[in-house]
Every structure is written in structure tokens, then in C-alpha cells.
Write an enzyme that holds these catalytic residues in place. Structure first.
Site, PDB file in Angstrom:
ATOM      1  N   CYS A 169       5.084   5.535  -5.647  1.00  0.00           N
ATOM      2  CA  CYS A 169       5.759   6.819  -5.793  1.00  0.00           C
ATOM      3  C   CYS A 169       7.239   6.683  -5.424  1.00  0.00           C
ATOM      4  CB  CYS A 169       5.049   7.886  -4.952  1.00  0.00           C
ATOM      5  SG  CYS A 169       5.496   9.578  -5.414  1.00  0.00           S
ATOM      6  N   HIS A 194      -0.306   7.187  -7.257  1.00  0.00           N
ATOM      7  CA  HIS A 194      -0.919   6.699  -6.019  1.00  0.00           C
ATOM      8  C   HIS A 194      -2.332   6.187  -6.300  1.00  0.00           C
ATOM      9  CE1 HIS A 194       1.807   8.304  -2.765  1.00  0.00           C
ATOM     10  NE2 HIS A 194       2.258   8.989  -3.804  1.00  0.00           N
ATOM     11  N   GLU A 254      -4.180   4.449  -4.452  1.00  0.00           N
ATOM     12  CA  GLU A 254      -5.009   4.499  -3.233  1.00  0.00           C
ATOM     13  C   GLU A 254      -5.647   5.874  -3.049  1.00  0.00           C
ATOM     14  OE1 GLU A 254      -1.360   6.508  -1.858  1.00  0.00           O
ATOM     15  OE2 GLU A 254      -1.792   4.843  -3.219  1.00  0.00           O
TER      16      GLU A 254
END
Length: 426
Positions: A131, A252, A254
Site C-alpha cells: 500500500c 494488502h 495479508e
């Protein structure tokens, strides 16, 4: 814990984000990042967003990897000079109202992260930007950003191509499609989840800014339907097995997890962290190999005694050679060890070997050398005494004689050398 660097896990620096809690500043890092870094075999080292830390980054050495993730908008002064946004003051004010938490510029965080990004680029330290971290990487390499995607991109394209990149009403659940570029790391990680024709995956999105002009060294890995670059990497600095990894992802991975579950949306989601950590581990090994100090060779008792004898031999030879001191006959045998060692050493260049053989000859013949030196001194002293008794005319005749002999010697030597050259040529 052992202090041996070979068993210390590699260090990944992650810069914290500053927030306010109970009227006090607090620093935090998303735990998903930390879990994945630890799970794949590295240690996250959190760099606090504290004033002045950008001047103390050397204190965080050794640095084996850098992961930069969430945070506020980057100060436009870092890139706007290269390419103006064209936004009016009214539009900028509207953006600040809509994205209050993101538009609160944090100059200290900018300084810390841009310094780390440039350090990674200078040393080829593995870098993963998520990001904001991808935007920092692009700016550090001379790229630019859209200050607001909706105003600079969405309003200028057909409505069917427009993409919502942030949804405050469905922050974690919001997704949009991106098209993955073939033959890139992202394509490799998600290949089992991609339709062969569309090559699309659905990613989360928490940003109102993005890459405008991609820095020259990077190659795009994914695009959203409005044309925004959602991922990029440096192909010349990507080989995790060799400790190379420079990449930025706008989304993102994750946090791409199913609702109320830790299960990832796609099996490829954690791959960026896995490959990044692999590169970090390899980089640490390379760094340790390059900087490690070889331990001294441990000799057994017999070899240690031989070493001492040889060193003693060299010491005696050095004294004779340097100071012309006499050698006690009882110590002559001590020179033999050094001479034998020097002449037996063949793992040398020709020049080194010749030099050492000359030294070996000096060691072996040190006593006769001293004797000859004394004889020459006596002869010189005797000649000076004789010449001191000669008249000026006699000395002039003697000088003339030796001058003539020198010329004759030079001519004869010159003819002999030319003869050797001619013989060699024929």
C-alpha cells in the site's frame, strides 16, 4: 542464546504508524505483517515513528530486509515538483475532508521510510512495500503519485471503467478486480487461482492515492480496470534465492481473508511474504559471508612447535640482514628451518618465489655473506690508504685508465648482447 551470527535470525525493519489513543500518541504495526514475517523465519524490528529517528537509522544495523506498509499520504513535495497534479485549492480541501486520517501528512515517517527505501536500493537489501510502502518505493526511485484517484482518474474515464478504491462503509470487505500481468512473480503466485483468459483476481483496497508515473526501473504486475498500477517489481533485483527482492503491492494480501476467518481468499496471498522472507534469509547469509572474520587455524602441539622454530629462524635472519650482526656459531643451525620453509613454498607467484629463494640463500649463506662484507670493507680501507699516498697526477692517470676500461667494457658488452639477439632471431 548463542552470539554466533549464523544462528541469529535475519532482521526485517518495519516502520510504525502513529495514532492517538486516550489523547496520547501511540505507535503500531498491523499484526498480520508481523505474524507472516515471524512464521517464515525472520525477526520483525519495529522502527518507532519518533522525531529524529531518520537520523539514527544506522543504529538499527544490520538490516537484512525492509517491509513498509500502512500510513498517511506522502508529502506531495517529495514528487509534485516533477509533475504537478493540476488540482485546485478547493479540490484539495475537499480531499482533506473526505480522507481526514490519510491526508494528515507525517513528515517524520516520510523521512524515515524514504531513507530506508533509498538504503535498500543502494545496498540491494530486500524490500517489500505494501500500500503506502509501494508508493514510497516509487517516489524514492523518481516516480510520481496521483494525489486523489477519484479526481485525477475516475472523472476522466467512462463510468464502466471506474473503480472504487476505498469504501469506508465496508472497509475490510471491499474488493475490486485487478488483471495480473503474465510472467511476473504475481502471476506465478496466483496462477492456480487465475482464469486463463481473464487473468483476474479480486483484491482489497484501502487507498485514495496511487502510482501515476511508474519509476523507470520497475515493471507493472497488475492493473485495475481504470488503468491504475496495483503492483510492480524490479526484474533485475528479483531472485529470492540469491537475496534479491524489490517489490511494491498497492493492495494488502495479508488481509485478503474470508469473513470471520483467518483463511486467505487465495492460496497465493501469503506468497509475497514467503518469497520476501526467503530473500531476506539469503541476503543475511551473503552479508555474513562477506563480513565474517575467519577464525585462526588451530594447530596441534607438533605443528605449533614447528611454527615457533620457523619464526625464530626468520627473526635471526632479519637481524643479520638488517643490522649485519655476527651470528653465534651455535645458532647457525636455527637458520636452516627458515631456509627450508622458504624454498619449499611453491604456492606463490614467480616473482614472490624468486624473492623468497633469494631470502633463503641469504639465510643459508649469512655467515659467508658477513665474511665477504668484512673482506670488502678491509679492501676498501686498504685502497683508500694507498690512494691517499698517491700524487694528483697519479690519481688522474688512474682515473683515466679506469674510464677507458669502462668504455671498452661497455662496447664489448654491447656487441655481445647484439650477437645474442641476432642468434635468437635466426
Amino acid at each position: 542464546m548463542s552470539s554466533d551470527l549464523s544462528v541469529i535470525l535475519p532482521r526485517v525493519l518495519i516502520v510504525s504508524r502513529r495514532s492517538v489513543r486516550k489523547n496520547k500518541f501511540v505507535d503500531f504495526v498491523g499484526e498480520y505483517h508481523l505474524d507472516l514475517i515471524v512464521g517464515y523465519g525472520a525477526v520483525p524490528v519495529i522502527v518507532p515513528r519518533v522525531s529524529g529517528v531518520h537520523l539514527l537509522l544506522h543504529s538499527f544495523e544490520p538490516i537484512h530486509g525492509v517491509l513498509l506498509c500502512e500510513g498517511e499520504d506522502i508529502d506531495p513535495s517529495w514528487y509534485e515538483a516533477a509533475e504537478a497534479s493540476g488540482l485546485s485549492q478547493e479540490e484539495l480541501e475537499e480531499i482533506r475532508r473526505l480522507h481526514t486520517s490519510d491526508t494528515a501528512i507525517d513528515k517524520e515517517k516520510d523521512s524515515i521510510e524514504l531513507s530506508l527505501a533509498k538504503l535498500c536500493l543502494e545496498r540491494n537489501i530486500p524490500y517489500l512495500g505494501i500500500c503506502r510502502g509501494s508508493q514510497v518505493l516509487n517516489v524514492a526511485c523518481g516516480g510520481t503519485l496521483y494525489q486523489d484517484i477519484e479526481k485525477e482518474v475516475s472523472r476522466k474515464i467512462p463510468e464502466r471503467q471506474r473503480v472504487m478504491h476505498i469504501n469506508y462503509d465496508d472497509y475490510d470487505g471491499h474488493r475490486h478486480n485487478v488483471k495480473v500481468v503474465e510472467n511476473t512473480p504475481l502471476h506465478h503466485w496466483f496462477k492456480d487461482s487465475l482464469d486463463e483468459e481473464k487473468l483476474e483476481i479480486s483484491v482489497n483496497s484501502y487507498h485514495h492515492q496511487g502510482v501515476k508515473r511508474l519509476a523507470q526501473r520497475f515493471v507493472p504486475m497488475a492493473f485495475s480496470p481504470d488503468g491504475l498500477i496495483e503492483g510492480f517489481y524490479d526484474p533485475d533485483a528479483y531472485n529470492p534465492e540469491e537475496g534479491k527482492f524489490i517489490m511494491g503491492l498497492q493492495f494488502h494480501p495479508e488481509r485478503m481473508r474470508k469473513q470471520d476467518s483467518d483463511e486467505f481468499d487465495y492460496p497465493g496471498c501469503p506468497m509475497a511474504y514467503k518469497e520476501f522472507t526467503k530473500a531476506v534469509i539469503a541476503y543475511q547469509k551473503k552479508l555474513n559471508t562477506a563480513t565474517s572474520v575467519q577464525k585462526p587455524i588451530q594447530l596441534n602441539k607438533e605443528m605449533e612447535n614447528k611454527r615457533k622454530i620457523i619464526m625464530r629462524s626468520f627473526s635471526l635472519a632479519k637481524n643479520i640482514y638488517t643490522y649485519g650482526s655476527e651470528l653465534n656459531p651455535s645458532k647457525e643451525s636455527e637458520l636452516e628451518a627458515g631456509a627450508a620453509f622458504l624454498e619449499s613454498n611453491t604456492a606463490l607467484s614467480m616473482q614472490q618465489e624468486n624473492r623468497l629463494k633469494q631470502m633463503g640463500a641469504t639465510v643459508r649463506n649469512s655467515k659467508s655473506y658477513i665474511d665477504r662484507l668484512k673482506l670488502n670493507e678491509e679492501r676498501e680501507k686498504l685502497a683508500r690508504n694507498v690512494m691517499g699516498k698517491m700524487s694528483v697526477d697519479q690519481l688522474s692517470d688512474l682515473l683515466s685508465f679506469y674510464h677507458t676500461m669502462g668504455q671498452i667494457c661497455s662496447e664489448v658488452l654491447d656487441r655481445k648482447i647484439h650477437g645474442l639477439v641476432n642468434d635468437f632471431s635466426s
